[in-house]
Design an enzyme around this catalytic site. Structure first.
Site, mmCIF file in Angstrom:
data_model
loop_
_atom_site.group_PDB
_atom_site.id
_atom_site.type_symbol
_atom_site.label_atom_id
_atom_site.label_comp_id
_atom_site.label_asym_id
_atom_site.label_seq_id
_atom_site.Cartn_x
_atom_site.Cartn_y
_atom_site.Cartn_z
ATOM 1 N N ALA A 1 0.847 -1.117 0.017
ATOM 2 C CA ALA A 1 0.048 0.197 0.036
ATOM 3 C C ALA A 1 0.886 1.234 0.060
ATOM 4 O O ALA A 1 2.038 1.161 0.299
ATOM 5 C CB ALA A 1 -0.949 -0.094 1.407
ATOM 6 N N GLY B 1 0.991 -4.954 1.115
ATOM 7 C CA GLY B 1 -0.392 -5.237 -0.009
ATOM 8 C C GLY B 1 -0.271 -5.877 -1.171
ATOM 9 O O GLY B 1 -0.839 -6.312 -1.959
ATOM 10 N N GLU C 1 -0.216 -9.402 -0.816
ATOM 11 C CA GLU C 1 -1.643 -9.504 -0.382
ATOM 12 C C GLU C 1 -2.548 -9.720 -1.541
ATOM 13 O O GLU C 1 -3.537 -10.649 -1.774
ATOM 14 C CB GLU C 1 -2.159 -8.531 0.753
ATOM 15 C CG GLU C 1 -1.583 -9.059 1.971
ATOM 16 C CD GLU C 1 -2.122 -7.841 3.006
ATOM 17 O OE1 GLU C 1 -1.636 -6.610 2.632
ATOM 18 O OE2 GLU C 1 -2.592 -8.089 3.948
ATOM 19 N N GLU D 1 4.861 -5.050 6.851
ATOM 20 C CA GLU D 1 4.216 -3.901 7.588
ATOM 21 C C GLU D 1 4.528 -3.606 9.355
ATOM 22 O O GLU D 1 4.698 -2.532 9.623
ATOM 23 C CB GLU D 1 2.629 -4.279 7.870
ATOM 24 C CG GLU D 1 1.916 -4.330 6.624
ATOM 25 C CD GLU D 1 2.030 -5.642 5.662
ATOM 26 O OE1 GLU D 1 2.893 -6.338 5.745
ATOM 27 O OE2 GLU D 1 1.117 -5.691 4.969
HETATM 28 N N1 CAA Z 1 4.517 3.386 -0.617
HETATM 29 C C1 CAA Z 1 5.011 4.438 -1.087
HETATM 30 N N2 CAA Z 1 6.323 4.404 -1.804
HETATM 31 C C2 CAA Z 1 6.894 3.605 -1.921
HETATM 32 C C3 CAA Z 1 6.580 2.210 -1.192
HETATM 33 C C4 CAA Z 1 5.265 2.277 -0.703
HETATM 34 N N3 CAA Z 1 5.073 0.943 -0.181
HETATM 35 N N4 CAA Z 1 7.542 1.488 -1.601
HETATM 36 C C5 CAA Z 1 8.508 1.854 -2.477
HETATM 37 N N5 CAA Z 1 8.213 3.444 -2.444
HETATM 38 C C6 CAA Z 1 8.935 4.302 -3.103
HETATM 39 C C7 CAA Z 1 10.025 4.796 -2.548
HETATM 40 O O1 CAA Z 1 9.574 5.663 -1.401
HETATM 41 C C8 CAA Z 1 10.989 5.378 -3.292
HETATM 42 O O2 CAA Z 1 10.327 6.849 -3.765
HETATM 43 P P1 CAA Z 1 11.469 8.163 -3.720
HETATM 44 O O3 CAA Z 1 12.181 7.720 -5.001
HETATM 45 O O4 CAA Z 1 10.508 9.114 -4.022
HETATM 46 O O5 CAA Z 1 12.173 7.984 -2.658
HETATM 47 C C9 CAA Z 1 10.817 4.723 -4.591
HETATM 48 O O6 CAA Z 1 9.337 3.824 -4.328
HETATM 49 C C10 CAA Z 1 11.874 3.570 -4.747
HETATM 50 O O7 CAA Z 1 11.925 2.919 -3.652
HETATM 51 P P2 CAA Z 1 13.533 2.702 -2.727
HETATM 52 O O8 CAA Z 1 14.166 3.903 -3.060
HETATM 53 O O9 CAA Z 1 12.822 2.425 -1.580
HETATM 54 O O10 CAA Z 1 13.884 1.323 -3.463
HETATM 55 P P3 CAA Z 1 15.001 0.209 -2.950
HETATM 56 O O11 CAA Z 1 15.212 -0.607 -4.043
HETATM 57 O O12 CAA Z 1 15.877 0.817 -1.975
HETATM 58 O O13 CAA Z 1 14.031 -0.761 -1.817
HETATM 59 C C11 CAA Z 1 11.797 -1.587 -1.137
HETATM 60 C C12 CAA Z 1 12.892 -1.190 -2.410
HETATM 61 C C13 CAA Z 1 12.528 -2.947 -0.570
HETATM 62 C C14 CAA Z 1 10.608 -2.343 -1.964
HETATM 63 C C15 CAA Z 1 11.521 -0.548 -0.483
HETATM 64 O O14 CAA Z 1 10.959 0.676 -1.209
HETATM 65 C C16 CAA Z 1 10.576 -0.696 0.841
HETATM 66 O O15 CAA Z 1 10.774 -1.411 1.657
HETATM 67 N N6 CAA Z 1 9.464 -0.267 0.375
HETATM 68 C C17 CAA Z 1 8.319 -0.447 1.536
HETATM 69 C C18 CAA Z 1 7.811 -1.751 1.744
HETATM 70 C C19 CAA Z 1 6.753 -1.982 2.758
HETATM 71 O O16 CAA Z 1 6.681 -1.598 3.984
HETATM 72 N N7 CAA Z 1 5.471 -2.294 2.316
HETATM 73 C C20 CAA Z 1 4.372 -2.416 3.191
HETATM 74 C C21 CAA Z 1 3.384 -1.278 3.042
HETATM 75 S S1 CAA Z 1 2.090 -1.323 4.336
HETATM 76 C C22 CAA Z 1 0.822 -2.143 3.471
HETATM 77 O O17 CAA Z 1 1.012 -2.700 2.466
HETATM 78 C C23 CAA Z 1 -0.402 -2.398 4.342
HETATM 79 C C24 CAA Z 1 -1.116 -3.407 3.657
HETATM 80 O O18 CAA Z 1 -1.219 -4.711 4.215
HETATM 81 C C25 CAA Z 1 -2.585 -3.241 2.874
#
Ligand code: CAA
Length: 258
Positions: free
Chosen positions: A65, A109, A112, A132
């Protein structure tokens, strides 16, 4: 329909939807989810489409998400708007089979959504996780439930409690994905599998999907009875007559979807 966060095309009788928000690792913002719901509805209504493939990019199926979109939201807001419901649940309501073709990150998400599909084909670079907990929340789109049913309590609990990611090989061993294929062949392979399904009898495919899904909603005896009744009902279709006659006559079946 013009979409900004997904691309949509048909390949033969398969509908192909690709999540396409590369700047945010396909994070599932509200607009993306709304577009996904619309595209699924359109394919559901399109008689020319017999099965659907949902994919992302080579880097990310979806990284969850959209954290930036939800970071400042409050309880009353997410509760009253029923956040993570509309659009998301359309995936599970779709009666046509949906194959998830997952390459790269399928996190939160994203994992999921993949699990809401009927089965997952993984590219060899796929990584699955429910991280998460590391951002102060828990899975909200069925992760604690579907992951646990797919891989069992111990692995699901470890992943949900620590946020550890699982690679494609582990996901296949654990039963989360049906198969792993080289990432360069992933979408073509998913379309090939979906084409096979789309060439079968539509009503029988729908009955079969309903029956497998009942395994997650019922106790065994109830599920087996439900399956038996659906099995019996296939004998009311022209396609059952055709399919079995074709086998006996050693020829390919010509299904009419009736
Ligand atoms: N939401 C918003 N933006 C996101 C995102 C997310 N879930 N995942 C990645 N992005 C964005 C980053 O902020 C970044 O944007 P900027 O360039 O503007 O900074 C861009 O995508 C590239 O990401 P990274 O620079 O972080 O890339 P990376 O290769 O270093 O890492 C990753 C990749 C491991 C996927 C890392 O981005 C990450 O950990 N993302 C979040 C994962 C996460 O926590 N997901 C769970 C979300 S909560 C949820 O989903 C609730 C539910 O159950 C419904």
């Amino acid at each position: 329909m013009a979409f900004e966060n997904i691309t949509v095309e048909t390949r033969g009788n398969v509908g192909l939807i690709a999540l396409n928000r590369p700047k945010a690792m396909n994070a599932l913002c509200a607009d993306l989810i709304a577009e996904l719901g619309q595209a699924l509805d359109a394919f559901e209504k399109d008689d020319a489409v017999g099965a659907i493939v949902l994919t992302g990019s080579d880097k990310a199926f979806a990284a969850g998400a959209d954290i930036k979109e939800m970071a400042s939201r409050g309880y009353m807001d997410v509760y009253v708007s029923n956040f993570i419901t509309n659009g998301w649940e359309q995936i599970t309501k779709c009666r046509k089979p949906i194959v998830a073709a997952v390459a790269g990150f399928a996190l939160g998400g994203g994992c999921e959504v993949a699990m809401m599909c009927d089965f997952i084909l993984a590219g060899d670079n796929a990584r699955f996780g429910q991280p998460e907990i590391t951002i102060g929340t828990i899975p909200g789109a069925g992760g604690t439930q579907r992951l646990t049913r797919a891989v069992g309590k111990s692995k699901a609990m470890e992943m949900c409690l620590t946020g550890r990611l699982m690679d494609a090989a582990e996901a296949e061993r654990a039963g989360l994905v049906s198969r792993v294929v080289p990432v360069a062949e992933l979408v073509d392979e998913a379309v090939k599998v979906a084409t096979k399904i789309a060439g079968l009898s539509r009503p029988i495919v729908m009955l079969c999907k309903e029956s497998v899904n009942a395994a997650f909603e019922t106790m065994l005896a109830q599920g087996v009875t439900f399956e038996r009744r659906l099995f019996h009902s296939t004998f009311s279709t022209e396609d059952q007559k055709e399919g079995m006659a074709a086998f006996v006559e050693k020829r390919p079946p010509a299904f009419k979807n009736r």
